[in-house]
Design an enzyme around this catalytic site. Sequence first.
Site, short mmCIF file in Angstrom:
data_model
loop_
_atom_site.label_atom_id
_atom_site.label_comp_id
_atom_site.label_asym_id
_atom_site.label_seq_id
_atom_site.Cartn_x
_atom_site.Cartn_y
_atom_site.Cartn_z
N GLU A 141 73.91 48.69 64.69
CA GLU A 141 73.51 49.86 64.14
C GLU A 141 72.01 50.30 64.87
O GLU A 141 70.98 50.01 64.94
CB GLU A 141 72.53 49.96 62.45
CG GLU A 141 71.44 50.84 61.71
CD GLU A 141 70.99 50.50 61.24
OE1 GLU A 141 69.97 51.53 60.53
OE2 GLU A 141 71.73 50.00 59.91
N GLU A 146 63.68 58.17 62.42
CA GLU A 146 63.86 57.64 61.35
C GLU A 146 62.30 57.73 60.88
O GLU A 146 61.23 57.62 61.43
CB GLU A 146 64.04 56.45 60.90
CG GLU A 146 63.54 55.48 59.60
CD GLU A 146 64.57 53.62 59.87
OE1 GLU A 146 65.46 54.01 58.62
OE2 GLU A 146 65.12 53.41 61.00
#
Length: 332
Positions: A141, A146
Site C-alpha cells: 500500500e 494523508e
Amino acid sequence: MYTRCAILLAFASLVVGNAQPLLSSLTYSLVVSHIGYDFLGNFSWETVDDPTNGRVNYVDKATALKDNLTFVSDCKFIMRADDTKKVAKSARGRDSVRIHSLDAYDEALFVLDISHMPEGCATWPAWWTLSEEGPWPFGGEIDIIEGVNLDQRNLASLHTMPDCIMPKVRSQRGSTKSTSCDTSVNSNQGCGVSFPDQDSYGTGFNAVGGGFYVMEKSSTKGVSVWFITRDSLLVLGGEPQLDLVVLSTPDAYFPTDSQCDHSKYFNAHRIVFDLTFCGDWAGSESVWNASTCATKASTCNSFVDNNPSEFTEAYWEINSLKIYTPNDLTLV
C-alpha cells in the site's frame, strides 16, 4: 463557471524558455487522463465497512450522485461528505465517498491536480494505491496524501508485509517519522515521511488553490512523492514539467534495496480516494485530545454525529489525474 479544461502539454517537448528538454529521450508516456466525467466510468464506488473503523457510511454511486456527494463538470470531479444531517447513534456514520480505479498499474507515474482536499476536525482523507491482487498487505500500500483533523503537513507512507525497512536518512526533503513499513509493527503505523511545506495539506493547501502531487512507482528506484505548488518553477503553462520533477529531490523517498526490494513487496496497484472520519487515527483518544478539535466535542464520534455544518469544507475537488507508464511497459 468552468468553460475550458487545461490542455496537456506534450511530455516530450517540455522546455524552459528556449532550452531543450533535460531528458534526451522520453521516459514516460501518457496512458490515461481522467478529467471530469472520466471518473464516473473509470472508478468504482465502494460501500464497504471502513477497515480503519471510521464513523463513516460509504454510499454507492447512484446515492452519491443523487445526494450531490459526487458531482462533475467537464473539468471538475468533486467528492464530499454530507454536511446537512445529524447522524443517529444507530447509523454506520456520516455519508461519504470511497472510490477505486477499475485499472491497475505497476510501474507508473501518477500526477494529480487538485484545487481542494477535505479539511477540518474529524476528517481523515487519503489518496493512495493498493495491490489489485492482495490480499492486503500482500502487494503493498502506498499512501500519497494523508492526514487527520487540523494537520498542516502531508504524510506519505508505505504499508507492507514483514521486514521492509527504510533508512532513516535518505535523499528527500521531508522528515522520516518511522522506518518499519511492516503492517504488524507499531499498530500499522507504516514507514512515514512528513512533508516540509505547511501548504502541503489541509487548510493551507486549500488557501493557495491546491497544487500537484506526483508519485513515481518504480522497481529500479522505489517510490518517490513530490508536492508541487501552482506557483512553483516546476510548473509551466499550468502543468508540472515532469522531466524536471523526476530529476528533483522528492518530498518523500522510499528506496528499493536489500532492506526492502520493491519487486518483492509491491505489484500492480489500483488507485483509491476516500474520506473517512475519526477511526483508528483521527479519532484515537491521544490524537483527538492533542488537537484543538477536542474543545468542540469530548469525542471525535460525537463531533461527527452532531455537527453537520462543520463538514462544509470536507470535499475533494480534482482537476485531473494523469497516469504515465515507462515506454516499454503497458497497462496491466
